[in-house]
Design a protein around this motif. Structure first.
Motif, PDB file in Angstrom:
ATOM      1  N   LEU A  14       0.789  -1.256  -0.011  1.00  0.00           N
ATOM      2  CA  LEU A  14      -0.066   0.046  -0.119  1.00  0.00           C
ATOM      3  C   LEU A  14       0.806   1.140   0.030  1.00  0.00           C
ATOM      4  O   LEU A  14       1.651   1.430   0.759  1.00  0.00           O
ATOM      5  CB  LEU A  14      -0.984   0.319   1.323  1.00  0.00           C
ATOM      6  CG  LEU A  14      -2.073   1.066   1.471  1.00  0.00           C
ATOM      7  CD1 LEU A  14      -3.135   0.771   0.158  1.00  0.00           C
ATOM      8  CD2 LEU A  14      -2.730   0.887   2.635  1.00  0.00           C
ATOM      9  N   SER A  15       0.742   2.089  -0.852  1.00  0.00           N
ATOM     10  CA  SER A  15       1.479   3.364  -0.931  1.00  0.00           C
ATOM     11  C   SER A  15       0.536   4.534  -1.427  1.00  0.00           C
ATOM     12  O   SER A  15      -0.478   4.219  -1.927  1.00  0.00           O
ATOM     13  CB  SER A  15       2.707   3.149  -1.904  1.00  0.00           C
ATOM     14  OG  SER A  15       1.856   2.967  -3.361  1.00  0.00           O
ATOM     15  N   ILE A  16       1.057   5.636  -1.591  1.00  0.00           N
ATOM     16  CA  ILE A  16       0.417   6.924  -2.017  1.00  0.00           C
ATOM     17  C   ILE A  16       0.827   7.512  -3.301  1.00  0.00           C
ATOM     18  O   ILE A  16       2.414   7.564  -3.017  1.00  0.00           O
ATOM     19  CB  ILE A  16       0.436   7.845  -0.560  1.00  0.00           C
ATOM     20  CG1 ILE A  16      -0.240   7.202   0.429  1.00  0.00           C
ATOM     21  CG2 ILE A  16      -0.239   9.011  -0.941  1.00  0.00           C
ATOM     22  CD1 ILE A  16       0.026   8.167   1.766  1.00  0.00           C
ATOM     23  N   ASN A  17       0.290   7.864  -4.083  1.00  0.00           N
ATOM     24  CA  ASN A  17       0.567   8.541  -5.245  1.00  0.00           C
ATOM     25  C   ASN A  17      -0.428   9.748  -5.742  1.00  0.00           C
ATOM     26  O   ASN A  17      -1.480   9.951  -4.936  1.00  0.00           O
ATOM     27  CB  ASN A  17       0.728   7.645  -6.594  1.00  0.00           C
ATOM     28  CG  ASN A  17      -0.462   6.892  -6.736  1.00  0.00           C
ATOM     29  OD1 ASN A  17      -1.505   7.756  -7.077  1.00  0.00           O
ATOM     30  ND2 ASN A  17      -0.368   5.526  -7.054  1.00  0.00           N
ATOM     31  N   SER A  18       0.069  10.759  -6.564  1.00  0.00           N
ATOM     32  CA  SER A  18      -0.807  12.007  -6.734  1.00  0.00           C
ATOM     33  C   SER A  18      -2.180  11.708  -7.183  1.00  0.00           C
ATOM     34  O   SER A  18      -3.347  12.314  -6.616  1.00  0.00           O
ATOM     35  CB  SER A  18      -0.260  12.471  -7.727  1.00  0.00           C
ATOM     36  OG  SER A  18      -0.011  12.132  -8.994  1.00  0.00           O
ATOM     37  N   SER A  19      -2.641  10.471  -7.574  1.00  0.00           N
ATOM     38  CA  SER A  19      -4.109  10.113  -8.029  1.00  0.00           C
ATOM     39  C   SER A  19      -4.917   9.798  -6.917  1.00  0.00           C
ATOM     40  O   SER A  19      -6.178   9.823  -6.799  1.00  0.00           O
ATOM     41  CB  SER A  19      -3.995   9.021  -8.915  1.00  0.00           C
ATOM     42  OG  SER A  19      -3.512   7.668  -8.395  1.00  0.00           O
ATOM     43  N   ASP A  20      -4.166   9.642  -5.790  1.00  0.00           N
ATOM     44  CA  ASP A  20      -5.001   9.253  -4.506  1.00  0.00           C
ATOM     45  C   ASP A  20      -5.246  10.533  -3.806  1.00  0.00           C
ATOM     46  O   ASP A  20      -6.138  10.506  -2.799  1.00  0.00           O
ATOM     47  CB  ASP A  20      -4.125   8.334  -3.432  1.00  0.00           C
ATOM     48  CG  ASP A  20      -3.734   7.182  -4.336  1.00  0.00           C
ATOM     49  OD1 ASP A  20      -4.765   6.415  -4.743  1.00  0.00           O
ATOM     50  OD2 ASP A  20      -2.578   6.731  -4.117  1.00  0.00           O
ATOM     51  N   ILE A  21      -4.896  11.792  -4.182  1.00  0.00           N
ATOM     52  CA  ILE A  21      -4.979  12.851  -3.353  1.00  0.00           C
ATOM     53  C   ILE A  21      -6.053  14.046  -3.915  1.00  0.00           C
ATOM     54  O   ILE A  21      -6.131  14.235  -5.105  1.00  0.00           O
ATOM     55  CB  ILE A  21      -3.605  13.617  -3.292  1.00  0.00           C
ATOM     56  CG1 ILE A  21      -2.591  12.918  -2.754  1.00  0.00           C
ATOM     57  CG2 ILE A  21      -3.855  15.147  -2.888  1.00  0.00           C
ATOM     58  CD1 ILE A  21      -1.087  13.268  -2.901  1.00  0.00           C
ATOM     59  N   VAL A  22      -6.842  14.495  -2.925  1.00  0.00           N
ATOM     60  CA  VAL A  22      -7.770  15.123  -3.357  1.00  0.00           C
ATOM     61  C   VAL A  22      -7.516  16.685  -2.497  1.00  0.00           C
ATOM     62  O   VAL A  22      -7.580  16.770  -1.456  1.00  0.00           O
ATOM     63  CB  VAL A  22      -9.257  14.662  -2.571  1.00  0.00           C
ATOM     64  CG1 VAL A  22     -10.377  15.770  -3.001  1.00  0.00           C
ATOM     65  CG2 VAL A  22      -9.513  13.359  -3.345  1.00  0.00           C
ATOM     66  N   LEU A  23      -7.399  17.696  -3.310  1.00  0.00           N
ATOM     67  CA  LEU A  23      -7.026  19.217  -2.752  1.00  0.00           C
ATOM     68  C   LEU A  23      -8.105  19.867  -2.532  1.00  0.00           C
ATOM     69  O   LEU A  23      -9.287  19.675  -2.763  1.00  0.00           O
ATOM     70  CB  LEU A  23      -6.205  19.788  -3.814  1.00  0.00           C
ATOM     71  CG  LEU A  23      -4.874  19.223  -4.556  1.00  0.00           C
ATOM     72  CD1 LEU A  23      -4.492  20.060  -5.541  1.00  0.00           C
ATOM     73  CD2 LEU A  23      -3.939  19.134  -3.359  1.00  0.00           C
ATOM     74  N   SER A  24      -7.786  21.067  -1.906  1.00  0.00           N
ATOM     75  CA  SER A  24      -8.802  21.975  -1.410  1.00  0.00           C
ATOM     76  C   SER A  24      -9.960  21.477  -0.511  1.00  0.00           C
ATOM     77  O   SER A  24     -11.090  21.948  -0.929  1.00  0.00           O
ATOM     78  CB  SER A  24      -9.627  22.859  -2.739  1.00  0.00           C
ATOM     79  OG  SER A  24      -8.000  23.205  -3.275  1.00  0.00           O
ATOM     80  N   GLN A  25      -9.792  20.833   0.398  1.00  0.00           N
ATOM     81  CA  GLN A  25     -11.002  20.338   1.355  1.00  0.00           C
ATOM     82  C   GLN A  25     -11.037  21.093   2.437  1.00  0.00           C
ATOM     83  O   GLN A  25     -10.271  21.769   2.776  1.00  0.00           O
ATOM     84  CB  GLN A  25     -10.770  19.039   1.624  1.00  0.00           C
ATOM     85  CG  GLN A  25     -10.585  17.910   0.515  1.00  0.00           C
ATOM     86  CD  GLN A  25     -12.003  17.766  -0.202  1.00  0.00           C
ATOM     87  OE1 GLN A  25     -13.086  17.309   0.124  1.00  0.00           O
ATOM     88  NE2 GLN A  25     -11.638  18.404  -1.729  1.00  0.00           N
TER      89      GLN A  25
END
Length: 373
Positions: free
Chosen positions: A2-13
């Motif tokens: 399990l890892s994190i990449n830019s497609s997993d990120i939702v901005l301006s919340q």
């Protein structure tokens, strides 16, 4: 893994509280078909058991073991809250990493975040991040957060008879760490070194650098260059602002006429001298009475108290390694390995230093949110 990449990120919340933030994250997990809607109950229950705040503005809300059957497939979503969310105990979260895992796969995320959680200034970088790629780079460690300086970048008692030899060795040490290209060495040698005083010289370059790094080489015997003594040379490779912290510490040593410490210390002591600001101010020693020492909850309470004050505060476990830690960083506090009965020395420097130490002492004596004997 399990890892994190830019497609997993939702901005301006944005969220008014952590419960609302967790609801929003759970909705994203459902939308990605990672979980069933009922997984939210497990996330809220887990948060009620113990805060999922990790430090440096990061939390990892996830479900309980009882709700693992609500996970359809392992996945992660990351919500960025530039205005921050109150996560309780005085902690503000700018990045909440929602985890849906069918086993203990969240441990892989924790491993990935180890460097980020222990580095200085990451919280501010996360708060000000503008793109998903920037955040992903921060979390993966691609963005350097502190100057590279380790025992392999120190050469003591080198048999040199001129300054150019010391410069070449110092540059080579940094090159061996894959922090610079050959153009760095060429530029460094072409420039005259600067005399800092007390036998220490400085050589630096911003050419051909991939990582900000510092090296130190000392001479086996002192010699003269331009009618000035040479005992050692500090080399800085930097194309960012990271080295400024080390320079400020060095300037303080020069001002106090304490440069000779660099020539007499061990490699580990040298690293401490050039990377850790030594505070001068009020100090007190307190004894930890919590049966299980400073684990996550009392540690978070200690950091919460320290963050209330403007003063810089360092904590040293006198029963541990003797290294100091920033008392306002949960991860730094947790690395001190504080157990029951350990004595902690606090040094505070600033306008409200005395008040800070009194508040910390009171919190420790009251158990830091736990029942103590």
């Amino acid at each position: 893994m399990l890892s994190i990449n830019s497609s997993d990120i939702v901005l301006s919340q944005a969220a008014e509280n952590k419960q609302q933030a967790i609801q929003s994250i759970a909705n994203s997990l459902v939308e990605k078909t990672y979980v069933e809607a009922a997984y939210l109950d497990g996330m809220l229950a887990r948060e009620a058991q113990n805060s999922t705040f990790l430090g440096n503005g990061i939390a990892i809300p996830h479900g309980t073991t009882e709700t693992r059957d609500k996970v359809k497939q392992t996945g992660v979503v990351v919500h960025h809250f530039p205005q921050g969310v109150d996560w309780g105990n005085g902690n503000t979260v700018y990045l909440a990493i929602g985890i849906a895992a069918q086993s203990d796969q969240h441990l892989a995320i924790l491993k990935q975040l180890t460097k980020v959680l222990s580095a200085d200034d990451v919280e501010q970088q996360l708060k000000e991040a503008q793109t998903a790629q920037n955040i992903a780079s921060l979390l993966s460690g691609e963005v350097q957060n502190e100057t590279l300086f380790n025992p392999d970048l120190i050469q003591m008692n080198f048999p040199a008879s001129d300054l150019l030899q010391l410069t070449a060795v110092a540059a080579g040490l940094i090159k061996n760490q894959d922090a610079v290209q050959s153009s760095f060495i060429a530029d460094l040698i072409a420039k005259p070194a600067a005399y800092l005083g007390q036998g220490l010289w400085l050589s630096s370059s911003s050419t051909g650098i991939s990582k900000t790094a510092v090296s130190l080489v000392t001479a086996s015997e002192s010699f003269q260059f331009q009618n000035k003594p040479v005992q050692g040379l500090l080399c800085i490779a930097s194309n960012s602002q990271l080295h400024l912290k080390n320079l400020n510490i060095l300037i303080n040593l020069i001002h106090k006429q304490q440069i000779e410490q660099l020539f007499d210390a061990s490699e580990e002591q040298i690293i401490t001298l050039l990377t850790q600001e030594k505070l001068e101010g009020s100090q007190q020693v307190f004894t930890i009475r919590n049966p299980h020492g400073l684990h996550a909850r009392p540690g978070a309470m200690l950091v919460h108290v320290a963050k209330k004050f403007k003063a810089k505060i360092q904590m040293t476990n006198l029963n541990g390694s003797g290294k100091s830690a920033n008392a306002k960083s949960l991860m730094k506090v947790m690395t001190q390995g504080v157990q029951f009965g350990h004595q902690l020395q606090f040094i505070a420097q600033g306008e409200d230093a005395e008040e800070a130490l009194d508040a910390i002492g009171q919190a420790i004596n009251e158990g830091l949110g736990e029942a103590i004997a």
